[in-house]
Write a protein that holds these residues in place. Sequence first.
Motif, PDB file in Angstrom:
ATOM      1  N   VAL A 185       1.292  -1.268   0.230  1.00 37.15           N
ATOM      2  CA  VAL A 185      -0.051   0.091   0.293  1.00 37.15           C
ATOM      3  C   VAL A 185       0.840   1.227  -0.064  1.00 37.15           C
ATOM      4  N   THR A 186       0.567   2.660   0.120  1.00 32.09           N
ATOM      5  CA  THR A 186       0.654   3.441  -0.009  1.00 32.09           C
ATOM      6  C   THR A 186       1.308   4.044   1.307  1.00 32.09           C
ATOM      7  N   LEU A 187       1.848   4.923   1.684  1.00 35.08           N
ATOM      8  CA  LEU A 187       2.084   5.511   3.433  1.00 35.08           C
ATOM      9  C   LEU A 187       0.789   6.168   3.317  1.00 35.08           C
ATOM     10  N   SER A 188       0.151   6.304   3.194  1.00 34.97           N
ATOM     11  CA  SER A 188      -0.300   6.953   3.926  1.00 34.97           C
ATOM     12  C   SER A 188      -2.409   6.100   3.651  1.00 34.97           C
ATOM     13  N   GLU A 189      -1.909   5.176   3.100  1.00 34.07           N
ATOM     14  CA  GLU A 189      -2.981   4.209   3.433  1.00 34.07           C
ATOM     15  C   GLU A 189      -2.713   3.508   4.286  1.00 34.07           C
ATOM     16  N   LEU A 190      -1.846   3.088   4.585  1.00 33.05           N
ATOM     17  CA  LEU A 190      -0.560   2.642   5.285  1.00 33.05           C
ATOM     18  C   LEU A 190      -1.024   3.031   6.941  1.00 33.05           C
ATOM     19  N   PHE A 191      -1.499   4.251   6.948  1.00 35.45           N
ATOM     20  CA  PHE A 191      -1.621   4.677   7.829  1.00 35.45           C
ATOM     21  C   PHE A 191      -3.153   4.778   8.770  1.00 35.45           C
ATOM     22  N   LYS A 192      -3.399   4.803   7.542  1.00 37.82           N
ATOM     23  CA  LYS A 192      -5.044   4.912   7.257  1.00 37.82           C
ATOM     24  C   LYS A 192      -5.638   3.442   7.653  1.00 37.82           C
ATOM     25  N   ARG A 193      -5.209   2.521   6.905  1.00 37.35           N
ATOM     26  CA  ARG A 193      -5.747   1.169   7.720  1.00 37.35           C
ATOM     27  C   ARG A 193      -5.223   0.432   8.851  1.00 37.35           C
ATOM     28  N   LYS A 194      -4.306   0.766   9.593  1.00 38.54           N
ATOM     29  CA  LYS A 194      -3.881   0.670  10.505  1.00 38.54           C
ATOM     30  C   LYS A 194      -4.464   1.329  11.115  1.00 38.54           C
ATOM     31  N   GLY A 195      -5.106   2.267  11.391  1.00 38.82           N
ATOM     32  CA  GLY A 195      -5.677   3.143  12.442  1.00 38.82           C
ATOM     33  C   GLY A 195      -4.585   4.354  12.625  1.00 38.82           C
ATOM     34  N   VAL A 196      -4.005   4.633  12.194  1.00 37.15           N
ATOM     35  CA  VAL A 196      -3.029   5.465  13.272  1.00 37.15           C
ATOM     36  C   VAL A 196      -2.553   6.740  12.747  1.00 37.15           C
ATOM     37  N   ASP A 197      -2.972   8.257  13.442  1.00 41.80           N
ATOM     38  CA  ASP A 197      -3.071   9.429  12.565  1.00 41.80           C
ATOM     39  C   ASP A 197      -1.200   9.334  12.933  1.00 41.80           C
ATOM     40  N   PRO A 198      -0.701   9.948  11.158  1.00 39.68           N
ATOM     41  CA  PRO A 198       0.717   9.636  11.367  1.00 39.68           C
ATOM     42  C   PRO A 198       1.294  11.080  11.832  1.00 39.68           C
ATOM     43  N   ALA A 199       0.689  11.735  12.273  1.00 41.32           N
ATOM     44  CA  ALA A 199       0.803  13.145  12.942  1.00 41.32           C
ATOM     45  C   ALA A 199       1.446  13.216  14.478  1.00 41.32           C
ATOM     46  N   SER A 200       0.828  11.775  15.202  1.00 43.78           N
ATOM     47  CA  SER A 200       1.116  11.539  16.457  1.00 43.78           C
ATOM     48  C   SER A 200       2.089  11.601  17.192  1.00 43.78           C
ATOM     49  N   ARG A 201       3.381  11.607  16.258  1.00 40.00           N
ATOM     50  CA  ARG A 201       4.646  10.659  16.348  1.00 40.00           C
ATOM     51  C   ARG A 201       5.224  12.082  16.929  1.00 40.00           C
ATOM     52  N   LYS A 202       5.251  14.012  16.680  1.00 42.07           N
ATOM     53  CA  LYS A 202       6.225  14.058  16.403  1.00 42.07           C
ATOM     54  C   LYS A 202       7.553  14.501  17.545  1.00 42.07           C
ATOM     55  N   GLY A 203       8.530  14.219  16.971  1.00 42.90           N
ATOM     56  CA  GLY A 203       9.694  14.340  17.237  1.00 42.90           C
ATOM     57  C   GLY A 203      10.428  12.955  16.729  1.00 42.90           C
ATOM     58  N   SER A 204       9.741  11.792  15.918  1.00 39.10           N
ATOM     59  CA  SER A 204      10.979  11.363  16.008  1.00 39.10           C
ATOM     60  C   SER A 204      10.159  10.957  14.123  1.00 39.10           C
ATOM     61  N   MET A 205      11.016   9.827  14.176  1.00 42.30           N
ATOM     62  CA  MET A 205      10.548   9.294  12.741  1.00 42.30           C
ATOM     63  C   MET A 205       9.365   7.550  12.746  1.00 42.30           C
ATOM     64  N   TRP A 206       8.510   7.221  11.143  1.00 42.41           N
ATOM     65  CA  TRP A 206       8.043   6.426  11.432  1.00 42.41           C
ATOM     66  C   TRP A 206       8.842   5.356  10.895  1.00 42.41           C
ATOM     67  N   LYS A 207       9.060   4.134  11.337  1.00 44.04           N
ATOM     68  CA  LYS A 207      10.001   2.773  10.694  1.00 44.04           C
ATOM     69  C   LYS A 207       9.111   1.712  10.324  1.00 44.04           C
ATOM     70  N   TYR A 208       7.877   1.192  11.283  1.00 41.62           N
ATOM     71  CA  TYR A 208       6.767   0.376  11.289  1.00 41.62           C
ATOM     72  C   TYR A 208       5.687   1.847  11.548  1.00 41.62           C
ATOM     73  N   VAL A 209       4.277   0.599  11.353  1.00 43.42           N
ATOM     74  CA  VAL A 209       2.992   1.896  11.167  1.00 43.42           C
ATOM     75  C   VAL A 209       2.316   1.030  12.037  1.00 43.42           C
TER      76      VAL A 209
END
Length: 210
Positions: A185-209
């Motif tokens: 899936v695309t990155l946006s779709e990954l967050f959407k389908r995992k039910g995770v807000d991509p803005a919820s981890r300010k100050g670090s980088m996403w590797k696994y959602v």
Amino acid sequence: MADSVKLCALTFDDGPDNIKTQRVLNVLQKHNVLATFFLVGSRVNEQTKAVINKMIRLGCEVANHSWDYERLNTVSAEVVSQKFTRTQEAIKKYAGVEAKFFRPPNLAVSQTMYEAIPLPFAEGVLGFDWAGCNTTAQDRAQKVLAGIDDGAIILLHDVQPDPHPTPEALDILIPELKKQGYQFVTLSELFKRKGVDPASRKGSMWKYVR
């Protein structure tokens, strides 16, 4: 509600390039999978517009990889903001969309960058495909497979100096991950389908959602 299917997001850095990016797109088309391309702003122009448009037509996502290859972790907030904004504007002009994610050049980060850039930062499971002739397609695929897990962001490159067998690595990697039950899936779709807000981890980088 989180998706129960195993998901991963293929992402590619350092393009676009009319020849090398096209090689990656051809493999993605062959396997009927989508990806997210982190574009370098200085490469986003009239000359590469056609390949960018092809990404969009195929359903791929585009994201921000700064204006050039310079690390941003040692420069001022003003320089960070300028390079980020120029890239956002180029992507909007030539892709017709707003980039929703940022990947720092060389994965080098600083608190200044986190404060100056208003998008979620993404790193990923590395294929080490910037190592030129030192790594084969099989090496690159195996590096990713060694770090794969549900919700993984996979970090590869569509543009690097030749020899650059990442398209060949995809011919190994994609069928193997499909066999293991992964959907791409695309990155946006990954967050959407995992039910995770991509803005919820300010100050670090996403590797696994997850």
